[in-house]
Scaffold this motif. Structure first.
Motif, short mmCIF file in Angstrom:
data_model
loop_
_atom_site.label_atom_id
_atom_site.label_comp_id
_atom_site.label_asym_id
_atom_site.label_seq_id
_atom_site.Cartn_x
_atom_site.Cartn_y
_atom_site.Cartn_z
N ALA A 70 0.83 -1.21 0.00
CA ALA A 70 0.00 0.00 0.00
C ALA A 70 0.86 1.26 0.00
O ALA A 70 1.88 1.32 0.68
CB ALA A 70 -0.92 0.01 1.22
N PRO A 71 0.46 2.29 -0.75
CA PRO A 71 1.19 3.56 -0.72
C PRO A 71 1.21 4.15 0.68
O PRO A 71 0.30 3.90 1.48
CB PRO A 71 0.38 4.45 -1.68
CG PRO A 71 -0.35 3.49 -2.56
CD PRO A 71 -0.66 2.31 -1.70
N TYR A 72 2.22 4.93 0.98
CA TYR A 72 2.35 5.54 2.30
C TYR A 72 2.91 6.94 2.14
O TYR A 72 3.45 7.31 1.10
CB TYR A 72 3.29 4.70 3.19
CG TYR A 72 4.62 4.40 2.53
CD1 TYR A 72 5.69 5.27 2.64
CD2 TYR A 72 4.77 3.25 1.76
CE1 TYR A 72 6.89 5.00 2.00
CE2 TYR A 72 5.96 2.97 1.12
CZ TYR A 72 7.02 3.86 1.25
OH TYR A 72 8.20 3.59 0.60
N PHE A 73 2.77 7.73 3.21
CA PHE A 73 3.22 9.12 3.17
C PHE A 73 4.25 9.35 4.27
O PHE A 73 4.93 8.43 4.70
CB PHE A 73 2.02 10.07 3.28
CG PHE A 73 1.02 9.86 2.17
CD1 PHE A 73 1.32 10.22 0.87
CD2 PHE A 73 -0.21 9.26 2.43
CE1 PHE A 73 0.42 10.01 -0.16
CE2 PHE A 73 -1.12 9.05 1.40
CZ PHE A 73 -0.81 9.43 0.11
N ALA A 74 4.37 10.57 4.77
CA ALA A 74 5.46 10.92 5.67
C ALA A 74 5.25 10.45 7.10
O ALA A 74 6.21 10.21 7.82
CB ALA A 74 5.68 12.43 5.66
N SER A 75 4.00 10.32 7.54
CA SER A 75 3.76 9.96 8.94
C SER A 75 3.98 8.47 9.16
O SER A 75 3.85 7.66 8.24
CB SER A 75 2.34 10.34 9.33
OG SER A 75 1.40 9.66 8.52
N PRO A 76 4.29 8.07 10.40
CA PRO A 76 4.45 6.64 10.70
C PRO A 76 3.15 5.88 10.45
O PRO A 76 2.06 6.43 10.56
CB PRO A 76 4.81 6.63 12.20
CG PRO A 76 5.38 7.99 12.46
CD PRO A 76 4.62 8.92 11.56
N LEU A 77 3.29 4.61 10.11
CA LEU A 77 2.12 3.77 9.89
C LEU A 77 1.39 3.56 11.22
O LEU A 77 1.98 3.66 12.29
CB LEU A 77 2.56 2.42 9.32
CG LEU A 77 3.34 2.49 7.99
CD1 LEU A 77 3.81 1.10 7.58
CD2 LEU A 77 2.49 3.11 6.90
#
Length: 223
Positions: free
Chosen positions: A136-143
């Motif tokens: 899954a795509p992710y961004f700057a914040s922690p999962l």
């Protein structure tokens, strides 16, 4: 360097996904057995251009392991994941009202994982017990703290994230973790035996236990 074996495996995975699509007519979209060994239902969310039949192999593996309750969230090709997350939340509430279940688990592949994660992050009171994302795509914040995020080491679309984005970055006790599967691409995550085993173990683990105790900074490679 990408091997021909990896290319062949990924092509086979895409072919399997395409060939299974006609089976959507006979796949049960919802099933709920309140007395199952692990009754929490898993809501399956496919990726962009995907289909609920993409999860047939994983569903079979989970059912054999005592996790037989499923529902699917299907949607036409679109990338506005915020709106899709809102729709997913509505479908979850409808499913809960029809079955009487208090919690659900979410399993999403590719864009479906992003949709599921966004719902969890935006709705702190959501009834989601566990979150599993596959490529899954992710961004700057922690999962999220309770996310099992699985990536293929040779995924050409979604490379594994830097450890600073892993669930442990929140600090404290966390059920979530990142698994990187060697010699696996994007579509191969739907069929890889390691993925099936990791997802099954994560969903079967009781709420009071961590899935596994491992060093949070070690890149986890499953063979």
């Amino acid at each position: 360097m990408v091997s021909w074996r990896l290319v062949g495996t990924e092509v086979s995975a895409v072919g399997a996904a395409a060939l299974s699509m006609p089976l959507r007519l006979i796949v049960r979209r919802e099933h709920f057995d309140p007395v199952a060994p692990h009754p929490t239902p898993a809501i399956l969310v496919h990726g962009f251009l995907g289909d609920p039949t993409n999860f047939l192999v994983l569903r079979s593996h989970l059912a054999a392991a005592g996790v037989p309750n499923f529902a699917t969230f299907a949607y036409p090709p679109r990338i506005d994941y915020q709106r899709l997350a809102h729709r997913l939340g509505q479908e979850i509430e409808l499913f809960r009202s029809e079955t009487g279940t208090a919690e659900v688990d979410l399993v999403g592949h590719s864009l479906g994982g992003l949709v599921a994660r966004y719902l969890v992050e935006m709705d702190q009171g959501s009834p989601v017990r566990r979150l599993v994302t596959l490529g899954a795509p992710y961004f700057a914040s922690p999962l999220p703290r309770h996310e099992l995020a699985i990536f293929g080491s040779h995924d050409p679309f979604i490379p594994p994230p830097h450890p600073r984005h892993w669930p442990h970055a929140w600090g404290g006790t966390t059920l979530g973790r990142v698994v990187v599967v060697p010699d696996c691409g994007h579509w191969g995550l739907l069929y890889h035996s390691t993925v099936r085993d990791e997802v099954t173990a994560f969903l079967r683990t009781s709420d009071g236990k961590r899935h596994r105790e491992r060093g949070p900074l070690a890149l986890e490679a499953a063979s």
